[in-house]
Write a protein that holds these residues in place. Structure first.
Motif, PDB file in Angstrom:
ATOM      1  N   PRO A   1      11.210   3.089  -3.895  1.00 32.08           N
ATOM      2  CA  PRO A   1      11.003   3.507  -2.505  1.00 32.08           C
ATOM      3  C   PRO A   1      10.366   4.884  -2.373  1.00 32.08           C
ATOM      4  CG  PRO A   1      13.328   3.629  -3.078  1.00 32.08           C
ATOM      5  CD  PRO A   1      12.640   2.920  -4.203  1.00 32.08           C
ATOM      6  N   SER A   2      10.634   5.785  -3.315  1.00 32.60           N
ATOM      7  CA  SER A   2      10.004   7.106  -3.268  1.00 32.60           C
ATOM      8  C   SER A   2       8.499   6.984  -3.463  1.00 32.60           C
ATOM      9  CB  SER A   2      10.598   8.035  -4.341  1.00 32.60           C
ATOM     10  OG  SER A   2      11.927   8.373  -4.031  1.00 32.60           O
ATOM     11  N   CYS A   3       8.103   6.180  -4.429  1.00 32.64           N
ATOM     12  CA  CYS A   3       6.672   5.941  -4.647  1.00 32.64           C
ATOM     13  C   CYS A   3       6.058   5.273  -3.422  1.00 32.64           C
ATOM     14  CB  CYS A   3       6.451   5.065  -5.878  1.00 32.64           C
ATOM     15  SG  CYS A   3       6.881   5.834  -7.444  1.00 32.64           S
ATOM     16  N   PHE A   4       6.780   4.325  -2.837  1.00 33.58           N
ATOM     17  CA  PHE A   4       6.258   3.647  -1.647  1.00 33.58           C
ATOM     18  C   PHE A   4       5.976   4.652  -0.533  1.00 33.58           C
ATOM     19  CE2 PHE A   4       6.945   1.937   2.583  1.00 33.58           C
ATOM     20  CZ  PHE A   4       5.996   0.931   2.612  1.00 33.58           C
ATOM     21  N   GLY A   5       6.918   5.572  -0.312  1.00 34.77           N
ATOM     22  CA  GLY A   5       6.726   6.575   0.727  1.00 34.77           C
ATOM     23  C   GLY A   5       5.498   7.423   0.490  1.00 34.77           C
ATOM     24  N   GLU A   6       5.260   7.788  -0.769  1.00 33.40           N
ATOM     25  CA  GLU A   6       4.072   8.579  -1.100  1.00 33.40           C
ATOM     26  C   GLU A   6       2.794   7.805  -0.799  1.00 33.40           C
ATOM     27  OE1 GLU A   6       3.620  12.020  -2.708  1.00 33.40           O
ATOM     28  OE2 GLU A   6       5.261  11.792  -1.279  1.00 33.40           O
ATOM     29  N   PHE A   7       2.774   6.531  -1.150  1.00 33.21           N
ATOM     30  CA  PHE A   7       1.561   5.729  -0.944  1.00 33.21           C
ATOM     31  C   PHE A   7       1.363   5.372   0.528  1.00 33.21           C
ATOM     32  CE2 PHE A   7       1.875   4.903  -5.528  1.00 33.21           C
ATOM     33  CZ  PHE A   7       0.538   5.032  -5.888  1.00 33.21           C
ATOM     34  N   ASP A   8       2.422   4.979   1.199  1.00 38.15           N
ATOM     35  CA  ASP A   8       2.277   4.488   2.562  1.00 38.15           C
ATOM     36  C   ASP A   8       1.771   5.583   3.509  1.00 38.15           C
ATOM     37  OD1 ASP A   8       2.448   2.301   4.336  1.00 38.15           O
ATOM     38  OD2 ASP A   8       4.328   3.050   5.153  1.00 38.15           O
ATOM     39  N   VAL A   9       2.246   6.807   3.302  1.00 36.43           N
ATOM     40  CA  VAL A   9       1.792   7.930   4.120  1.00 36.43           C
ATOM     41  C   VAL A   9       0.641   8.663   3.440  1.00 36.43           C
ATOM     42  CG1 VAL A   9       2.462  10.117   5.178  1.00 36.43           C
ATOM     43  CG2 VAL A   9       4.079   8.216   5.133  1.00 36.43           C
ATOM     44  N   GLY A  10       0.753   8.841   2.129  1.00 38.45           N
ATOM     45  CA  GLY A  10      -0.225   9.646   1.390  1.00 38.45           C
ATOM     46  C   GLY A  10      -1.644   9.122   1.473  1.00 38.45           C
ATOM     47  N   GLN A  11      -1.799   7.812   1.531  1.00 34.57           N
ATOM     48  CA  GLN A  11      -3.157   7.273   1.558  1.00 34.57           C
ATOM     49  C   GLN A  11      -3.847   7.533   2.900  1.00 34.57           C
ATOM     50  OE1 GLN A  11      -3.242   2.746   1.613  1.00 34.57           O
ATOM     51  NE2 GLN A  11      -1.143   3.134   0.978  1.00 34.57           N
ATOM     52  N   ILE A  12      -3.066   7.662   3.953  1.00 35.10           N
ATOM     53  CA  ILE A  12      -3.653   8.023   5.250  1.00 35.10           C
ATOM     54  C   ILE A  12      -4.182   9.449   5.201  1.00 35.10           C
ATOM     55  CG2 ILE A  12      -3.167   8.352   7.702  1.00 35.10           C
ATOM     56  CD1 ILE A  12      -1.008   6.185   7.430  1.00 35.10           C
ATOM     57  N   HIS A  13      -3.366  10.354   4.665  1.00 29.66           N
ATOM     58  CA  HIS A  13      -3.787  11.758   4.549  1.00 29.66           C
ATOM     59  C   HIS A  13      -4.962  11.904   3.585  1.00 29.66           C
ATOM     60  CE1 HIS A  13      -0.434  12.684   6.988  1.00 29.66           C
ATOM     61  NE2 HIS A  13       0.492  12.667   6.046  1.00 29.66           N
ATOM     62  N   ALA A  14      -4.903  11.173   2.467  1.00 29.28           N
ATOM     63  CA  ALA A  14      -5.974  11.272   1.466  1.00 29.28           C
ATOM     64  C   ALA A  14      -7.300  10.781   2.029  1.00 29.28           C
ATOM     65  CB  ALA A  14      -5.601  10.475   0.213  1.00 29.28           C
ATOM     66  N   THR A  15      -7.268   9.720   2.811  1.00 28.08           N
ATOM     67  CA  THR A  15      -8.492   9.197   3.425  1.00 28.08           C
ATOM     68  C   THR A  15      -9.117  10.234   4.352  1.00 28.08           C
ATOM     69  OG1 THR A  15      -7.860   6.877   3.236  1.00 28.08           O
ATOM     70  CG2 THR A  15      -9.365   7.439   5.018  1.00 28.08           C
ATOM     71  N   ARG A  16      -8.289  10.958   5.078  1.00 28.77           N
ATOM     72  CA  ARG A  16      -8.798  12.003   5.968  1.00 28.77           C
ATOM     73  C   ARG A  16      -9.367  13.168   5.167  1.00 28.77           C
ATOM     74  NH1 ARG A  16      -3.447  11.956   9.837  1.00 28.77           N
ATOM     75  NH2 ARG A  16      -3.948  10.047  11.022  1.00 28.77           N
ATOM     76  N   ARG A  17      -8.667  13.581   4.110  1.00 26.65           N
ATOM     77  CA  ARG A  17      -9.129  14.727   3.322  1.00 26.65           C
ATOM     78  C   ARG A  17     -10.444  14.424   2.607  1.00 26.65           C
ATOM     79  NH1 ARG A  17      -3.634  15.083   1.823  1.00 26.65           N
ATOM     80  NH2 ARG A  17      -4.109  14.016  -0.126  1.00 26.65           N
ATOM     81  N   LEU A  18     -10.530  13.215   2.051  1.00 22.88           N
ATOM     82  CA  LEU A  18     -11.705  12.858   1.255  1.00 22.88           C
ATOM     83  C   LEU A  18     -12.863  12.348   2.110  1.00 22.88           C
ATOM     84  CD1 LEU A  18      -9.842  11.002  -1.640  1.00 22.88           C
ATOM     85  CD2 LEU A  18     -10.802  13.313  -1.718  1.00 22.88           C
ATOM     86  N   ASN A  19     -12.572  12.054   3.365  1.00 24.89           N
ATOM     87  CA  ASN A  19     -13.572  11.521   4.298  1.00 24.89           C
ATOM     88  C   ASN A  19     -14.158  10.204   3.797  1.00 24.89           C
ATOM     89  OD1 ASN A  19     -14.964  11.626   6.747  1.00 24.89           O
ATOM     90  ND2 ASN A  19     -16.757  12.576   5.810  1.00 24.89           N
ATOM     91  N   ARG A  20     -13.333   9.413   3.146  1.00 25.97           N
ATOM     92  CA  ARG A  20     -13.710   8.063   2.732  1.00 25.97           C
ATOM     93  C   ARG A  20     -12.443   7.223   2.606  1.00 25.97           C
ATOM     94  NH1 ARG A  20     -13.299   7.127  -2.955  1.00 25.97           N
ATOM     95  NH2 ARG A  20     -12.774   9.026  -4.128  1.00 25.97           N
ATOM     96  N   ASP A  21     -12.585   5.954   2.772  1.00 27.65           N
ATOM     97  CA  ASP A  21     -11.431   5.067   2.780  1.00 27.65           C
ATOM     98  C   ASP A  21     -10.931   4.801   1.358  1.00 27.65           C
ATOM     99  OD1 ASP A  21      -9.479   3.262   3.337  1.00 27.65           O
ATOM    100  OD2 ASP A  21     -10.802   1.648   3.990  1.00 27.65           O
ATOM    101  N   VAL A  22      -9.740   5.321   1.065  1.00 30.95           N
ATOM    102  CA  VAL A  22      -9.123   5.038  -0.232  1.00 30.95           C
ATOM    103  C   VAL A  22      -7.807   4.280  -0.037  1.00 30.95           C
ATOM    104  CG1 VAL A  22     -10.177   6.949  -1.491  1.00 30.95           C
ATOM    105  CG2 VAL A  22      -8.038   7.338  -0.239  1.00 30.95           C
ATOM    106  N   LYS A  23      -7.660   3.647   1.101  1.00 25.92           N
ATOM    107  CA  LYS A  23      -6.397   2.972   1.423  1.00 25.92           C
ATOM    108  C   LYS A  23      -6.305   1.605   0.739  1.00 25.92           C
ATOM    109  CE  LYS A  23      -6.685   3.067   5.965  1.00 25.92           C
ATOM    110  NZ  LYS A  23      -7.954   3.788   6.180  1.00 25.92           N
ATOM    111  N   THR A  24      -5.144   1.379   0.117  1.00 24.81           N
ATOM    112  CA  THR A  24      -4.757   0.060  -0.378  1.00 24.81           C
ATOM    113  C   THR A  24      -3.312  -0.142   0.035  1.00 24.81           C
ATOM    114  OG1 THR A  24      -6.218   0.177  -2.312  1.00 24.81           O
ATOM    115  CG2 THR A  24      -4.412  -1.414  -2.400  1.00 24.81           C
ATOM    116  N   PRO A  25      -3.025  -1.098   0.904  1.00 21.96           N
ATOM    117  CA  PRO A  25      -1.656  -1.258   1.417  1.00 21.96           C
ATOM    118  C   PRO A  25      -0.659  -1.506   0.291  1.00 21.96           C
ATOM    119  CG  PRO A  25      -3.014  -3.168   1.950  1.00 21.96           C
ATOM    120  CD  PRO A  25      -3.946  -2.112   1.446  1.00 21.96           C
ATOM    121  N   ALA A  26       0.470  -0.806   0.381  1.00 25.09           N
ATOM    122  CA  ALA A  26       1.508  -0.906  -0.640  1.00 25.09           C
ATOM    123  C   ALA A  26       2.613  -1.861  -0.192  1.00 25.09           C
ATOM    124  CB  ALA A  26       2.099   0.469  -0.924  1.00 25.09           C
TER     125      ALA A  26
END
Length: 309
Positions: free
Chosen positions: A243-268
């Motif tokens: 669940p800790s990893c899930f939390g990082e991915f579920d929220v982190g990929q939204i933030h990462a997509t904004r920072r990198l200005n490209r879609d790096v989202k893969t639903p967990a």
């Protein structure tokens, strides 16, 4: 303290095991617990709820602050299952790490076990060292078997490409966890195949999610590296069991997509949510509709429940 069986179909041949839910899943991701409670009885696992379990506690920050209190709390949890004559299964890699390390420390240090039991005496507890701790996926592999997983599937997730994230705590330190080869684990791939899907390895497949890294910049970079590596393989979703990893991915990929200005989202998704779909439950029944990043392709093809379930 009493032990009760809940959400199971009584079966004399079922494997009775004490369920250690931890704190993160019941509080933040109760849909993961729902998925576990729906799917495990179909594998012949009888879930026994033991009164009094607390936080494991945390295997990083709490242990670093006060190791003796950390060990005392962990041992108290072990005592509760031991008093019922039951083994423990966990659904969180961090909980598995704490309880497994506590068990290992006390098994090899009689003086330390005596100190802990002196503390536990205040609450009428005494640890003997007779219980066993396993993550639920290890319990399934070693006690239930992949064939039982396959036979529980009513709707194989055929054609679904699933990337794997193992995380750290389940595999390391390997002499204590003793789960799989920490450099070349195969357990999760085998489970994904058992539900009919296609496991996908990406370049950074055994990298830590960064959850407990103190430096925020390094933590961000680790998540960005992982997400980019996963995205390159174009899987339909990402499967994990922590669940800790899930939390990082579920929220982190939204933030990462904004920072990198490209879609790096893969639903967990938590493995038992995917197992639930394969067993015929709806996406809502296993909580896939509750994720911030929805697994759209999964929902499109496997979102509804089978009539016979």
């Amino acid at each position: 303290m009493s032990a009760t069986t809940t959400n199971t179909k009584p079966n004399s041949a079922a494997k009775r095991v004490a369920f250690f839910p931890g704190c993160l899943i019941p509080i933040r991701y109760p849909h993961m617990e729902a998925a576990l409670r729906r799917t495990l009885p179909n594998l012949g696992i009888e879930i026994v709820d033991v009164d009094g379990f607390t936080c494991c506690p945390d295997p990083i920050h709490f242990k670093a602050a006060d190791k003796l209190s950390w060990l005392t709390m962990a041992t108290r949890n072990l005592c509760l299952a031991e008093e019922q004559g039951l083994e423990i299964f966990t659904c969180c890699s961090g909980c598995t790490a704490t309880l497994s390390e506590a068990s290992d420390l006390l098994a090899h240090d009689e003086e330390l076990r005596g100190r802990i039991n002196e503390r536990l005496k205040r609450i009428g507890k005494h640890y003997k060292g007779t219980t066993r701790v396993r993550h639920v996926v290890t319990l399934i592999r070693d006690e239930i078997g992949l064939e039982k997983v396959k036979s529980s599937v009513k709707r194989p997730l055929e054609g679904l490409r699933i990337a794997i994230h193992y995380g750290c705590h389940l595999l390391k330190p390997s002499p204590i966890m003793n789960v799989d080869d920490p450099d070349n684990p195969v357990m999760m791939e085998n489970l994904v195949k058992a539900i009919g899907a296609i496991p996908v390895r990406h370049e950074e497949w055994i990298l830590c999610c960064g959850k407990s890294v103190g430096d925020g910049k390094i933590r961000q970079e680790m998540m960005e590296t992982l997400l980019s590596s996963i995205k390159d393989k174009e899987p339909d979703c990402l499967c994990l069991i922590c669940p800790s990893c899930f939390g990082e991915f579920d929220v982190g990929q939204i933030h990462a997509t904004r920072r990198l200005n490209r879609d790096v989202k893969t639903p967990a998704a938590y493995f038992f949510q995917l197992l639930g779909l394969a067993q015929g439950f709806s996406a809502e029944a296993v909580g896939l509709d509750r994720h911030r990043v929805k697994p759209e392709k999964v929902l499109e093809y496997y979102g509804s429940a089978l009539a016979e379930v």
